[in-house]
Design an enzyme around this catalytic site. Structure first.
Site, PDB file in Angstrom:
ATOM      1  N   THR A   1       0.837  -1.182   0.000  1.00 25.89           N
ATOM      2  CA  THR A   1       0.000   0.000   0.000  1.00 25.89           C
ATOM      3  C   THR A   1       0.880   1.243   0.000  1.00 25.89           C
ATOM      4  O   THR A   1       1.947   1.254   0.603  1.00 25.89           O
ATOM      5  CB  THR A   1      -0.884  -0.016   1.263  1.00 25.89           C
ATOM      6  OG1 THR A   1      -1.814  -1.088   1.167  1.00 25.89           O
ATOM      7  CG2 THR A   1      -1.640   1.289   1.438  1.00 25.89           C
TER       8      THR A   1
ATOM      9  N   GLY B   1     -10.856  -2.458   2.870  1.00 27.04           N
ATOM     10  CA  GLY B   1      -9.980  -2.358   4.028  1.00 27.04           C
ATOM     11  C   GLY B   1     -10.028  -0.988   4.671  1.00 27.04           C
ATOM     12  O   GLY B   1     -10.988  -0.231   4.523  1.00 27.04           O
TER      13      GLY B   1
END
Length: 259
Positions: free
Chosen positions: A125, A155
């Site tokens: 990420t 998420g």
């Protein structure tokens, strides 16, 4: 704001990271991306969740913040908004990466989902935080989520207060890791609250949440953060986290493990 958006867009364009072009595959072999951005001066925020084909999801998140009355758009609605705004949309081939596809094939027949950096190569990420010359803070985060995810799983990345937070009173934060744990602990906002209400330093607040909250629940991950005095914290409870920062004196620091 411009600095964090540009930084994240640059990383989204690099297939080495799990965002934009390098996003991991879902169980169905698609890409569903999430992103968010927040301004510490106004506390305005924008986010997108479960979007496909968007070249730079962080750009779309900023447009949600600036061009709508909403904070988060998702799925087909977010894509329709992107088309109306004229931002870049790419075909599936743009997002195909053989390494990422092999990650999917290795667990596709199981019920497992996998953090992108659970492999030997630590590709993850992406996020950015910044303080400008006026003391204004900003944060942005973008991700492709977890390999083999199903059912439109979302998420912490697009959830303001969980994966992203910015407030000029305290800090700007961008998180990475196992999103379900970061959502349950509302990690980014939790750190802000420890600083605001308990007068904890940024470093102490980050350590408290990462090691005394997340670690006890077996939540893995880390974060990058800067406080209202320009102090930078790059902390994690995993084996490593690719991270870097630059100061106003052009000092550049890059690290991977606990060094």
């Amino acid at each position: 704001m411009d600095a964090v958006e540009v930084a994240v867009k640059t990383l989204e364009d690099n297939p080495l990271f799990n965002a934009g072009k390098g996003s991991v595959f879902t169980h169905e072999g698609n890409h569903e991306m999430d992103a968010s951005i927040m301004c510490g001066e106004t506390k305005m925020a924008g986010a997108v969740a479960g979007v496909s084909g968007i070249k730079n999801p962080v750009q779309l998140a900023r447009l949600v913040m600036e061009k709508t009355e909403h904070v988060m758009l998702s799925g087909t609605g977010a894509i329709a908004f992107a088309k109306k705004q004229g931002i870049a949309i790419e075909a599936d081939e743009y997002f195909f990466d053989e390494f990422r596809y092999n990650q999917l094939l290795s667990i596709r027949d199981s019920e497992k989902v996998q953090l992108d950096h659970a492999q030997t190569k630590k590709m993850g990420t992406v996020g950015a935080v910044a303080m400008d010359m006026h003391g204004n803070l900003a944060a942005a985060t973008s991700t492709g989520g977890m390999t083999n995810k199903r059912y439109g799983r979302i998420g912490d990345t697009p959830i303001i207060g969980a994966g992203t937070w910015a407030d000029n009173q305290t800090c700007a934060i961008s998180c990475t890791g196992h999103g379900e744990y970061f959502i349950r602990e509302v990690v980014a906002h939790h750190i802000h609250c420890l600083m605001l209400y308990k007068n904890m330093s940024l470093a102490d607040a980050c350590h408290e949440v990462l090691f005394n909250k997340l670690s006890k629940d077996k939540g893995e991950g880390g974060l990058i953060a800067v406080d209202a005095q320009g102090i930078v914290v790059l902390d994690f409870n995993s084996d490593g986290m690719y991270r870097a920062f630059i100061t106003d004196k052009q000092e550049i620091v890059c690290s991977i493990y606990g060094d």
